[in-house]
Design an enzyme around this catalytic site. Structure first.
Site, PDB file in Angstrom:
ATOM      1  N   GLN A   1      31.203  25.578  26.866  1.00 15.19           N
ATOM      2  CA  GLN A   1      32.019  24.548  26.255  1.00 15.19           C
ATOM      3  C   GLN A   1      32.997  23.890  27.386  1.00 15.19           C
ATOM      4  O   GLN A   1      34.302  23.586  27.311  1.00 15.19           O
ATOM      5  CB  GLN A   1      33.097  25.027  24.931  1.00 15.19           C
ATOM      6  CG  GLN A   1      32.274  25.835  23.835  1.00 15.19           C
ATOM      7  CD  GLN A   1      33.095  26.178  22.860  1.00 15.19           C
ATOM      8  OE1 GLN A   1      33.953  25.489  22.172  1.00 15.19           O
ATOM      9  NE2 GLN A   1      33.233  27.584  22.898  1.00 15.19           N
TER      10      GLN A   1
ATOM     11  N   CYS B   1      36.890  44.944  29.490  1.00 14.26           N
ATOM     12  CA  CYS B   1      38.137  44.686  30.409  1.00 14.26           C
ATOM     13  C   CYS B   1      38.090  43.367  31.195  1.00 14.26           C
ATOM     14  O   CYS B   1      39.105  42.963  31.388  1.00 14.26           O
ATOM     15  CB  CYS B   1      38.438  46.052  31.107  1.00 14.26           C
ATOM     16  SG  CYS B   1      38.936  47.248  30.321  1.00 14.26           S
TER      17      CYS B   1
ATOM     18  N   ASP C   1      38.667  47.919  37.311  1.00 14.91           N
ATOM     19  CA  ASP C   1      38.334  49.326  36.743  1.00 14.91           C
ATOM     20  C   ASP C   1      37.140  49.687  37.230  1.00 14.91           C
ATOM     21  O   ASP C   1      36.271  50.239  36.588  1.00 14.91           O
ATOM     22  CB  ASP C   1      38.376  49.097  35.120  1.00 14.91           C
ATOM     23  CG  ASP C   1      39.420  48.777  34.537  1.00 14.91           C
ATOM     24  OD1 ASP C   1      40.572  48.585  34.923  1.00 14.91           O
ATOM     25  OD2 ASP C   1      39.403  48.527  33.467  1.00 14.91           O
TER      26      ASP C   1
ATOM     27  N   LYS D   1      46.697  50.205  34.154  1.00 12.32           N
ATOM     28  CA  LYS D   1      46.907  49.620  32.859  1.00 12.32           C
ATOM     29  C   LYS D   1      46.611  50.325  31.889  1.00 12.32           C
ATOM     30  O   LYS D   1      45.253  51.123  31.867  1.00 12.32           O
ATOM     31  CB  LYS D   1      46.254  48.326  33.082  1.00 12.32           C
ATOM     32  CG  LYS D   1      44.533  48.386  33.123  1.00 12.32           C
ATOM     33  CD  LYS D   1      44.085  47.040  33.328  1.00 12.32           C
ATOM     34  CE  LYS D   1      42.598  47.184  33.266  1.00 12.32           C
ATOM     35  NZ  LYS D   1      41.582  47.654  32.126  1.00 12.32           N
TER      36      LYS D   1
ATOM     37  N   VAL E   1      34.227  45.975  36.245  1.00  7.23           N
ATOM     38  CA  VAL E   1      33.678  46.581  34.836  1.00  7.23           C
ATOM     39  C   VAL E   1      34.628  46.618  33.726  1.00  7.23           C
ATOM     40  O   VAL E   1      35.907  46.968  33.858  1.00  7.23           O
ATOM     41  CB  VAL E   1      32.799  47.820  35.110  1.00  7.23           C
ATOM     42  CG1 VAL E   1      31.811  47.340  36.323  1.00  7.23           C
ATOM     43  CG2 VAL E   1      33.647  48.915  35.525  1.00  7.23           C
ATOM     44  N   THR E   2      34.367  46.542  32.549  1.00 12.03           N
ATOM     45  CA  THR E   2      32.908  45.982  32.141  1.00 12.03           C
ATOM     46  C   THR E   2      33.099  44.739  31.666  1.00 12.03           C
ATOM     47  O   THR E   2      34.077  44.047  31.057  1.00 12.03           O
ATOM     48  CB  THR E   2      32.387  46.791  30.760  1.00 12.03           C
ATOM     49  OG1 THR E   2      33.224  46.723  29.803  1.00 12.03           O
ATOM     50  CG2 THR E   2      32.053  48.395  31.273  1.00 12.03           C
TER      51      THR E   2
END
Ligand code: C5J
Length: 235
Positions: free
Chosen positions: A205, A165, A27, A132, A160-161
């Site tokens: 994690q 997205c 994007d 999309k 972005v961002t």
């Protein structure tokens, strides 16, 4: 068989297996990046996104030179907005909603000037451009099939961002079995705090959603003739 090059990353090295890596540019559209555009009209500081452009230009050039599959995405909708759920359409200030006239044409509508990718990162003829309707690049698109047919297993994710997205796409990609490296200086958020925390969320994690590295580290791995990348910084 020689081992693939690896990118020094958080939380550990990210391999680049030959023929299996794609660069995803999410994007990088005028509506989000240009001064005076839709993003700025919502009160956002577009310079936070514009600073992604120079390092991403360099990474895009290196990916093309290395023969990686390059995939661009654009968030947007059909002119009649039939692919835009009412819940999404209702969001935002009434005068600045998807489909309304904006400074660069109807906001986030396919075919409008503002919907297209910024000039600096224009797709080359033959490069995939995925339109999309959602935040994630896999939802209601042919991206999954395209990557599967090309034998892609590893994604270098940019665009972005970061917290919208990019995150949604990385989460979708994880659930589909792709390994994702988010390139820290090639993703951007209007909100510095979301940028910082958004990147931390990816690699926390033990890499719950993926890996994070700067573009310098990726460039060195793509072209070992470059000077070695510095050790990954904590994000
Ligand atoms: C947003 C995007 N933020 N590409 N779109 O609405 O992240």
């Amino acid at each position: 068989m020689t081992a693939p090059p690896t990118v020094p990353a958080e939380p550990g090295p990210f391999p680049l297996p030959e023929g299996r890596v794609a660069l995803l540019l999410i994007d990088m559209q005028r509506d989000f990046l240009l001064p005076g555009g839709f993003g700025e009209s919502l009160g956002n500081d577009v310079s936070q996104l514009q600073r992604v452009v120079p390092p991403l230009q360099e990474l895009l050039a290196a990916a093309r030179a290395a023969g990686l599959l390059v995939v661009h995405t654009r968030e947007g909708h059909l002119a009649d907005l039939s692919d835009c759920p009412p819940a999404k359409l209702r969001r935002g200030a009434p005068s600045k909603r998807i489909g309304d006239p904006g400074p660069y044409g109807r906001i986030l509508v396919r075919g409008e000037f503002g919907h297209d990718i910024v000039d600096e990162l224009s797709p080359l003829p033959g490069e995939a451009v995925i339109d999309k309707p959602g935040k994630g690049a896999f939802y209601a698109t042919g991206l999954g099939a395209l990557l599967e047919e090309a034998g892609i297993t590893h994604l270098l994710v940019t665009g972005v961002t970061t917290e919208v997205c990019v995150h949604t796409t990385v989460r979708e990609a994880n659930d589909r079995g792709f390994d994702c490296l988010v390139v820290a200086d090639c993703v951007g958020s209007y909100f510095p705090e979301f940028q910082r925390v958004g990147l931390q969320m990816v690699s926390a994690q033990g890499g719950i959603f993926g890996w994070v590295a700067d573009s310098a580290a990726v460039l060195s791995a793509l072209d070992p003739a470059r000077s070695p990348a510095p050790a990954p910084s904590a994000v």
